[in-house]
Design an enzyme around this catalytic site. Sequence first.
Site, short mmCIF file in Angstrom:
data_model
loop_
_atom_site.label_atom_id
_atom_site.label_comp_id
_atom_site.label_asym_id
_atom_site.label_seq_id
_atom_site.Cartn_x
_atom_site.Cartn_y
_atom_site.Cartn_z
N LYS A 60 44.88 34.30 40.45
CA LYS A 60 44.61 35.72 40.21
C LYS A 60 45.58 36.58 41.00
O LYS A 60 45.66 36.48 42.23
CB LYS A 60 43.18 36.05 40.60
CG LYS A 60 42.83 37.54 40.54
CD LYS A 60 41.42 37.78 41.10
CE LYS A 60 41.10 39.26 41.19
NZ LYS A 60 39.79 39.50 41.82
N ASP A 120 43.02 46.28 43.97
CA ASP A 120 41.83 46.41 43.13
C ASP A 120 40.95 47.55 43.63
O ASP A 120 40.26 47.43 44.63
CB ASP A 120 41.04 45.10 43.16
CG ASP A 120 39.81 45.16 42.27
OD1 ASP A 120 39.77 46.03 41.38
OD2 ASP A 120 38.90 44.32 42.47
N LYS A 162 35.07 50.86 43.48
CA LYS A 162 34.46 50.29 44.67
C LYS A 162 34.13 51.38 45.68
O LYS A 162 34.74 52.46 45.67
CB LYS A 162 35.43 49.30 45.33
CG LYS A 162 35.76 48.07 44.53
CD LYS A 162 36.79 47.22 45.27
CE LYS A 162 37.16 45.96 44.49
NZ LYS A 162 36.04 44.99 44.44
N GLU A 220 37.28 42.24 37.08
CA GLU A 220 38.54 42.20 36.35
C GLU A 220 39.30 40.89 36.50
O GLU A 220 40.09 40.50 35.64
CB GLU A 220 39.43 43.37 36.78
CG GLU A 220 40.29 43.15 38.01
CD GLU A 220 39.51 42.88 39.29
OE1 GLU A 220 40.04 42.21 40.19
OE2 GLU A 220 38.36 43.35 39.41
N ARG A 248 38.42 37.79 36.38
CA ARG A 248 38.13 36.78 35.36
C ARG A 248 38.80 37.11 34.03
O ARG A 248 39.07 36.22 33.23
CB ARG A 248 36.62 36.62 35.19
CG ARG A 248 35.90 37.83 34.67
CD ARG A 248 34.40 37.80 34.97
NE ARG A 248 34.15 37.96 36.41
CZ ARG A 248 32.93 37.92 36.96
NH1 ARG A 248 31.87 37.70 36.19
NH2 ARG A 248 32.77 38.09 38.25
#
Length: 510
Positions: A274, A279, A286, A358, A360
């Site tokens: 990944k 993120d 978040k 995200e 996955r």
Amino acid sequence: MSTAPDRQLGPDLTIATSISEAAADVLVIGLVAGSDDAATDASPVPVVGDGLIDDAVVAEISASLAAVGASSGAGDVARVVAPAGLGVASVLAVGLGSASALQTPDSVRRAAGVAARALTGVGTVVTTLSTVDLGAAAEGFYLGAYRFEEFRSDKTRSITAPLGAVALLTGPSVREGEAELDRSRAIASAVAVARDFVNTPPSHLYPEEFAARAEALGKTNGLKVEILDDKALIKQGYGGIVGVGKGSSRLPRLVRLSYSSGTKGAKKVALVGKGVTFDTGGISIKPAAGMENMTSDMGGAAAVIATVVLAAQLGVGVDVTATVPMAENMPSSTAQRPGDVLTQYGGITVEVINTDAEGRLILADAIVRACADSPDYLIDTATLTGAQMVALGTRTPGVMGTDDFRDRVAAVSRRIGENGWAMPFPEELGADLKSRVADLANVTNHRWGGMLSAGIFLREFVTDGVQWAHIDVAGPAFNTGGPWGYTPKGGTGVPVRTMIGVIEDIAALG
């Protein structure tokens, strides 16, 4: 290998057969408990190697250590003045734990890492830890001395110089020791590359730049390199990578690095990591607290890039290909929304319930692409779920996948000191990934077994017959606490050593 041309791996490690030959300032020894019986109050015992130090001198060292209350507890240190004539000015003792710890290479690796940090500014040290396990001691000194100071000015750059050199004491077979030292240097260098990638801030490491650095590493080490830009990703149907990356002005990439062993009938291993370079959570944003740590959300990608290069450097008898999706997950007017449906590479449709799940989505695309090469084995790794830390803490990777290979990967991980733990796939969780409008939802509608649900989601994209393991390193890939053993604060390089260990195991056993 290095991500920067002037990267110093660590101290200069050499092999010596005696303390006098080393011309060192400090002798590093291990301390073990005098008894494995917890009820016995026995003095710690120095680990000095057979015949290297006279018994009377060892007794004098032991007395000095006892006088300052030296402990054999793992990671504890004590430094005393050396006896006259030993050839060094002082002795540093590092706790190894119980006497049974001598059977565990990682106890030696951790002790060496502690010593490397404790001896910053020292010119040369000599160690008897290498008489227990030379390779582990070498890795520990390299990894423990690691520093990342690329973005510090002279004002805050470390005032204390790093440990200068380490002489590793060995037995009579110096030639065999040199080969082991070379191997340890290569492994530690790969871990340092992964750490460097993770520690590089997202202002400087975004998908395009990450891909360029991976390409440079690959070409330098003779790998075949393929890069798909945002336009190619859209054209070829990589809906997961495109969907995650479209909220950012810094558009996504897919990098493929391939090593061919040249071995007839070689097994094929696919690696997927990944690579979310930052993120925010996207529209499902978040909380602000701790979001700066999301610079580490490409730890899986960093590890697989370092591993495929290491496989080439070691010349393993296995063909290895890394497929690395890279994206930045940002909220904007172009970002995907909760409720959107995307089509993954290969045709499976996914309803995006939570844009912060995200990883996955980009892994699913990469897994399908990796399986198109018909690998025998597939390992994917990611800083995937906060649920990994809830279940296993910050130092224990969760390992999922096809039962036999999952257990094999976890066993290797524990053997080399990264301590992966095999986890199940409860079938009832799969039903909770059903979508109202698509083939799958990217999350369940509850918080139970979140790490396992993420693994079950990824399983849907693995071709039948491929032996597969998924390693969730959400906590282990990035240390937000203080350094310990050979593990620094920040990027750790986990699970590079697990993956190369598994690759070598496959090369040996099929």
